[in-house]
Design a protein around this motif. Structure first.
Motif, short mmCIF file in Angstrom:
data_model
loop_
_atom_site.label_atom_id
_atom_site.label_comp_id
_atom_site.label_asym_id
_atom_site.label_seq_id
_atom_site.Cartn_x
_atom_site.Cartn_y
_atom_site.Cartn_z
N GLY A 95 -9.81 6.00 90.43
CA GLY A 95 -10.40 5.54 91.68
C GLY A 95 -10.82 4.10 91.49
O GLY A 95 -10.06 3.28 90.98
N ASN B 168 -4.98 6.19 91.67
CA ASN B 168 -5.39 6.46 93.05
C ASN B 168 -4.94 5.37 94.02
O ASN B 168 -4.90 5.58 95.21
N ASN C 104 -9.40 3.53 97.06
CA ASN C 104 -10.15 4.66 97.60
C ASN C 104 -11.24 4.10 98.51
O ASN C 104 -11.77 3.01 98.26
N THR D 203 -1.18 9.59 91.22
CA THR D 203 -1.32 11.04 91.02
C THR D 203 -2.15 11.69 92.13
O THR D 203 -2.03 12.88 92.37
N TYR D 204 -3.01 10.90 92.78
CA TYR D 204 -3.93 11.51 93.74
C TYR D 204 -4.27 10.54 94.85
O TYR D 204 -4.66 9.39 94.58
N VAL D 205 -4.11 10.98 96.08
CA VAL D 205 -4.39 10.11 97.23
C VAL D 205 -5.83 10.33 97.73
O VAL D 205 -6.55 9.38 98.01
N GLY D 206 -6.23 11.61 97.81
CA GLY D 206 -7.61 11.94 98.16
C GLY D 206 -8.09 11.28 99.42
O GLY D 206 -7.48 11.42 100.48
N ASN D 207 -9.19 10.53 99.34
CA ASN D 207 -9.78 9.88 100.51
C ASN D 207 -9.33 8.43 100.66
O ASN D 207 -10.05 7.62 101.24
N GLU E 231 -7.63 6.47 102.69
CA GLU E 231 -7.06 6.52 104.05
C GLU E 231 -5.98 5.48 104.24
O GLU E 231 -5.02 5.69 104.98
N HIS F 275 -2.90 7.02 102.93
CA HIS F 275 -2.45 8.08 103.85
C HIS F 275 -1.72 7.47 105.05
O HIS F 275 -0.67 7.95 105.47
N ILE G 264 4.16 10.86 93.94
CA ILE G 264 2.96 11.48 93.39
C ILE G 264 3.36 12.34 92.20
O ILE G 264 4.21 13.24 92.35
N ILE G 265 2.79 12.09 91.05
CA ILE G 265 3.17 12.83 89.85
C ILE G 265 1.92 13.39 89.16
O ILE G 265 0.82 12.90 89.38
N GLU H 72 -18.37 5.53 94.25
CA GLU H 72 -17.58 6.28 95.22
C GLU H 72 -18.44 7.42 95.77
O GLU H 72 -18.64 7.53 96.96
#
Lengths: 254, 209
Positions: free
Chosen positions: A37, A63, A66, A86-90, A92, A95, A107-108, A234
């Motif tokens: 992040g 990330n 974020n 690896t992770y998109v999460g929040n 935006e 996204h 994404i791995i 965060e």
């Protein structure tokens, strides 16, 4: 970087500015950026890439921003063509770019992500891992059984630049990280042609005890000192300071 | 009656052997930390690079560069260590983590786990989930028995994308504790006041008694 004939790659690493530290960065570059992040981001170098005006970069970062901060700035400025994360999460901004298909996103799994970089830096072109077998991650990949367990083949992941954040660094590039700001940075440093370190503090040669070096200077090519960082939280979580009797904890080894 | 979230977490804490290394997933599994008994020498591993993760810091002691995998500020207990991600995933993938406690969207009767994506839904990402599911020595799943819309989460076959195949050992839901056996789901215990019929009604798979 000015190439001097017959001069090794390990002299004159200290750069006076972020601009100098990012010299040679070009359109279409593959850039690894350390951080879990926003934790461990090379904040000034991230901004410096925007100022350099490059575009169509491939961003390799866990990330990739974020909460509209950190690398989200690259996404907002439309300088990114492809993201490996690896992770998109929040995040935006990511996204939105994914939904609009303006950025290609791969994404791995996180362990595979870091091992692919570690392999690249260690001269290993590919390796087998059990992670992802039976999932979409395994599609199209070579499968092979070892000791009765199925594995998939994953390839080394390289970059043109790695931009990493350190706590302390010396003129050779030996460095130390702070707490969980270390994360992907050591592996990235080994996997990139040019590794640029943004350090909170440049210390004299020898100030870091040889046994305490987290990343040896051989993996570092340029160093810039940046004393002020935002280091945004965060998700700041705390607990009230207890009275003397109530030292109960919420986790950890007890 | 059924297990509350805190009761699921408390029941999960009973699954943790003293002197073991445990990774707690994001969400419901995070609550388990509150229920680990003092003096049990349980070491919490956080995939972003902590072994010996402690509780949230006291107000004023927080450090933005000391976070857990959910990016929340945390602390490190005496004896704890920090390290890079390659080392962290050597612990995870290399089978050094004794127990991973994870959330789930679906679990199949053969132990398949789906917990990272819903078809057509917003993809949050994989993170460390696939490595943990493939590499930890034992996988314990904590989940609501059915979705908010009432759809079963314990199913014959996962319709969502898998995280790992055939890895789940035990599931604790708000209604029951259920094992994955070679013959399928087996009831281990019921939550207080819950009947076997209620447990079965919320499943799309057989339940062995």
């Amino acid at each position: 970087m000015t190439e001097v004939k017959n001069e090794g790659r390990h002299r004159r690493k200290l750069r006076a500015s972020v601009t100098e530290a990012l010299e040679g960065l070009s359109d279409g570059a593959r850039i690894m950026v350390g951080g879990f992040g926003l934790c461990g981001n090379a904040e000034a170098l991230i901004k410096g890439v925007l100022d350099a005006g490059v575009k169509d970069v491939t961003l390799i970062s866990n990330n990739s921003g974020n909460l509209e901060k950190g690398l989200a700035a690259w996404l907002k400025a439309d300088i990114v063509r492809r993201v490996i994360c690896t992770y998109v999460g929040n995040n935006e901004d990511l996204h939105r770019k994914m939904a609009g298909k303006s950025v290609e996103v791969e994404i791995i799994p996180q362990g595979t992500f870091v091992e692919r970089m570690r392999a690249a830096g260690a001269g290993i072109p590919a390796f087998y891992t059990p992670t992802g077998v039976g999932t979409v991650v395994a599609e199209g990949k070579e499968h092979r059984d070892f000791d009765g367990v199925t594995h998939i083949l994953e390839h080394a992941l390289r970059a043109d630049f790695a931009l990493i954040r350190a706590h302390q660094v010396d003129a050779f590039g030996n460095l130390r990280f702070w707490r969980t700001a270390r994360n992907f940075s050591p592996a990235m440093a080994t996997a990139a042609k040019t590794t640029v370190v943004e350090a909170d503090e440049v210390v004299p040669m020898g100030a870091i005890d040889p046994d305490d070096v987290h990343l040896p200077g051989i993996f570092v090519h340029r160093v810039v000192e940046v004393r002020e960082h935002e280091d945004p939280y965060e998700y700041k979580r705390t607990r009230p300071r207890p009275g003397e009797a109530a030292l109960d904890a919420t986790g950890g080894a007890r | 009656m059924s297990f509350s979230k805190q009761e699921i977490a408390a029941r999960a804490a009973q699954e943790i052997a003293p002197g073991s290394v445990v990774n707690l997933g994001i969400g419901l599994p995070t609550l388990v930390a509150d229920h680990i008994p003092e003096g049990s020498d349980v070491w919490l591993q956080s995939e972003n690079g902590i072994l010996g993760m402690g509780p949230f810091p006291y107000e004023g002691d927080e450090d933005p560069q000391l976070i857990n995998a959910g990016k929340q500020t945390v602390t490190i207990v005496p004896g704890g260590s920090t390290f890079d991600s390659a080392t962290s995933f050597s612990m995870i993938r290399g089978g050094h983590v004794d127990l991973a406690i994870l959330g789930a969207m679906q679990v199949a009767q053969n132990g398949d786990l789906a917990n990272w994506a819903i078809p057509g839904g917003r993809v949050l990402g994989i993170g460390g989930a696939m490595d943990l599911a493939a590499g930890a020595r034992r996988i314990l799943v904590l989940t609501s028995h059915v979705t908010k819309k009432g759809a079963p989460k314990l199913v014959k076959e996962c319709s969502f994308p898998l995280t790992a195949a055939g890895v789940v050992a035990r599931i604790i839901t708000d209604l029951a504790v259920i094992d994955v056996t070679p013959k399928g789901f087996r009831l281990v215990e019921l939550a207080p006041g819950v009947s076997e019929e209620e447990v079965r009604a919320g499943m799309d798979a057989e339940l062995l008694a």
